[in-house]
Scaffold this active site. Structure first.
Site, PDB file in Angstrom:
ATOM      1  N   ALA A   1     -10.183  -5.738 -39.210  1.00 44.23           N
ATOM      2  CA  ALA A   1      -9.975  -5.264 -40.679  1.00 44.23           C
ATOM      3  C   ALA A   1      -9.501  -4.161 -40.996  1.00 44.23           C
ATOM      4  CB  ALA A   1     -11.845  -4.773 -40.750  1.00 44.23           C
ATOM      5  N   SER A   2      -9.280  -3.105 -39.984  1.00 44.51           N
ATOM      6  CA  SER A   2      -8.771  -1.650 -40.326  1.00 44.51           C
ATOM      7  C   SER A   2      -7.118  -1.773 -40.235  1.00 44.51           C
ATOM      8  CB  SER A   2      -9.277  -0.700 -39.399  1.00 44.51           C
ATOM      9  OG  SER A   2      -8.708  -1.116 -38.152  1.00 44.51           O
ATOM     10  N   GLY A   3      -6.536  -2.851 -39.563  1.00 46.01           N
ATOM     11  CA  GLY A   3      -5.036  -3.012 -39.705  1.00 46.01           C
ATOM     12  C   GLY A   3      -4.351  -3.288 -40.760  1.00 46.01           C
TER      13      GLY A   3
ATOM     14  N   GLY B   1      -2.464 -15.588 -37.368  1.00 48.52           N
ATOM     15  CA  GLY B   1      -0.980 -15.261 -37.628  1.00 48.52           C
ATOM     16  C   GLY B   1      -0.907 -14.045 -36.382  1.00 48.52           C
ATOM     17  N   THR B   2      -1.500 -13.970 -35.586  1.00 48.01           N
ATOM     18  CA  THR B   2      -1.361 -13.155 -34.187  1.00 48.01           C
ATOM     19  C   THR B   2       0.016 -13.455 -33.516  1.00 48.01           C
ATOM     20  OG1 THR B   2      -3.647 -13.189 -33.837  1.00 48.01           O
ATOM     21  CG2 THR B   2      -2.231 -12.488 -32.175  1.00 48.01           C
TER      22      THR B   2
ATOM     23  N   GLY C   1       7.356 -13.069 -33.725  1.00 56.54           N
ATOM     24  CA  GLY C   1       6.746 -14.529 -33.842  1.00 56.54           C
ATOM     25  C   GLY C   1       7.845 -15.299 -34.753  1.00 56.54           C
TER      26      GLY C   1
ATOM     27  N   HIS D   1      11.796  -5.095 -37.980  1.00 52.07           N
ATOM     28  CA  HIS D   1      10.443  -4.721 -38.577  1.00 52.07           C
ATOM     29  C   HIS D   1      10.107  -3.478 -38.469  1.00 52.07           C
ATOM     30  CE1 HIS D   1       9.972  -9.003 -37.686  1.00 52.07           C
ATOM     31  NE2 HIS D   1       8.708  -9.006 -38.503  1.00 52.07           N
TER      32      HIS D   1
ATOM     33  N   LYS E   1       5.544  -2.123 -34.922  1.00 52.78           N
ATOM     34  CA  LYS E   1       5.394  -3.299 -34.040  1.00 52.78           C
ATOM     35  C   LYS E   1       5.636  -3.505 -32.874  1.00 52.78           C
ATOM     36  CE  LYS E   1       7.006  -8.384 -34.821  1.00 52.78           C
ATOM     37  NZ  LYS E   1       5.603  -8.600 -34.964  1.00 52.78           N
TER      38      LYS E   1
ATOM     39  N   MET F   1       3.474 -16.749 -42.106  1.00 53.90           N
ATOM     40  CA  MET F   1       2.680 -17.509 -43.317  1.00 53.90           C
ATOM     41  C   MET F   1       3.223 -17.724 -44.450  1.00 53.90           C
ATOM     42  SD  MET F   1      -0.315 -18.309 -41.834  1.00 53.90           S
ATOM     43  CE  MET F   1      -1.150 -18.233 -40.041  1.00 53.90           C
TER      44      MET F   1
END
Length: 269
Positions: free
Chosen positions: A12-14, A101-102, A168, A158, A162, A128
């Protein structure tokens, strides 16, 4: 309202976690019913909206994923490979659609998702967004049309936070190029050049990773031959595109047969 799918967000916090929470909570097609963080996180026990610095959303951050998943019809997961494997087993137990989405998962970790996919829907993609998935299809077609006189290089950029490389998405593009040429990416991948490396090997697919600043995501596929170059490019300027795609995948997965799917399936490409 109960017919609207309930969704749990992990991590949640990311950055992506918070974007997903915002996207789902503002949607009229889904309900935010749970958010998960690791056991020692400061957010545990707080309302997630308050923890994010905004108004309360009526959803408390928990460190018990199974309890959260039991209330949901889908889980959206942009965390880390080891956590994703744990979440996959729990989501399958709860018969939730698991949107993954990992990035940075090994072939062995991806294969380890198969038992969960026998019982629940898994939608996994390195990216996605609609644009990137169109780029993947274009890459496959261009690679199929050109012979090995055209060298293929995948260049990605990125933000400096990252932790995995190639991204990915870059690997998705490399797989698409390899599939277009009818080869196995593992046999032709060239990921490291430093020092006296010798001439480029004909037929290899090269990867380059740029890390800096707050780059959301930039991907180029370069086809280079003597006298000409073709460049396919996608630039992401706002990670909300990934959140919207993940929500679309979570909704698409409702009622589908158990199994592993990707965004090509979701988008009908």
């Amino acid at each position: 309202m109960t017919h609207i799918p309930g969704i749990v967000i992990t991590g949640a916090s990311g950055r992506m976690g918070q974007m997903l929470i915002k996207t789902v909570s503002e949607s009229d097609q889904a309900r935010l019913v749970g958010v998960v963080e690791r056991a020692d996180h400061d957010w545990i026990g707080q309302d997630v909206g308050t923890a994010m610095g905004g108004p309360a959303l009526g959803v408390t951050v928990t460190d018990d994923p199974l309890e959260a998943f039991a209330q949901a019809q889908a889980v959206i997961d942009f965390t880390a490979p080891e956590a994703t494997l744990e979440f996959a087993a729990l989501a399958a137990q709860a018969r939730c659609v698991h949107v993954i989405g990992t990035t940075g998962m090994t072939d062995e970790q991806i294969a380890a998702l198969e038992p969960a996919a026998r019982h629940a829907v898994i939608v996994r993609a390195g990216n996605m967004s609609l644009g990137v998935n169109l780029l993947v299809q274009l890459t496959k077609k261009v690679a199929a049309a050109l012979d090995e006189d055209f060298d293929i290089e995948v260049i990605e950029g990125h933000h400096h936070h990252k932790v995995d490389a190639p991204s990915g998405t870059a690997l998705m593009l490399g797989e698409a190029a390899a599939e277009g040429r009818g080869v196995n990416l593992a046999d032709v991948s060239d990921r490291a050049r430093d020092g006296i490396t010798g001439a480029r090997k004909r037929g290899d697919i090269g990867f380059h990773a740029i890390r800096g600043g707050d780059i959301v995501g930039e991907h180029d596929v370069l086809f280079a031959a003597p006298g000409e170059r073709i460049v396919l490019r996608h630039l992401a300027t706002d990670r909300v595109i990934f959140a919207r795609g993940a929500l679309k995948a979570a909704l698409w997965g409702q009622g589908k047969a158990p199994g592993q799917y990707d965004m090509v399936d979701v988008l009908g490409l």
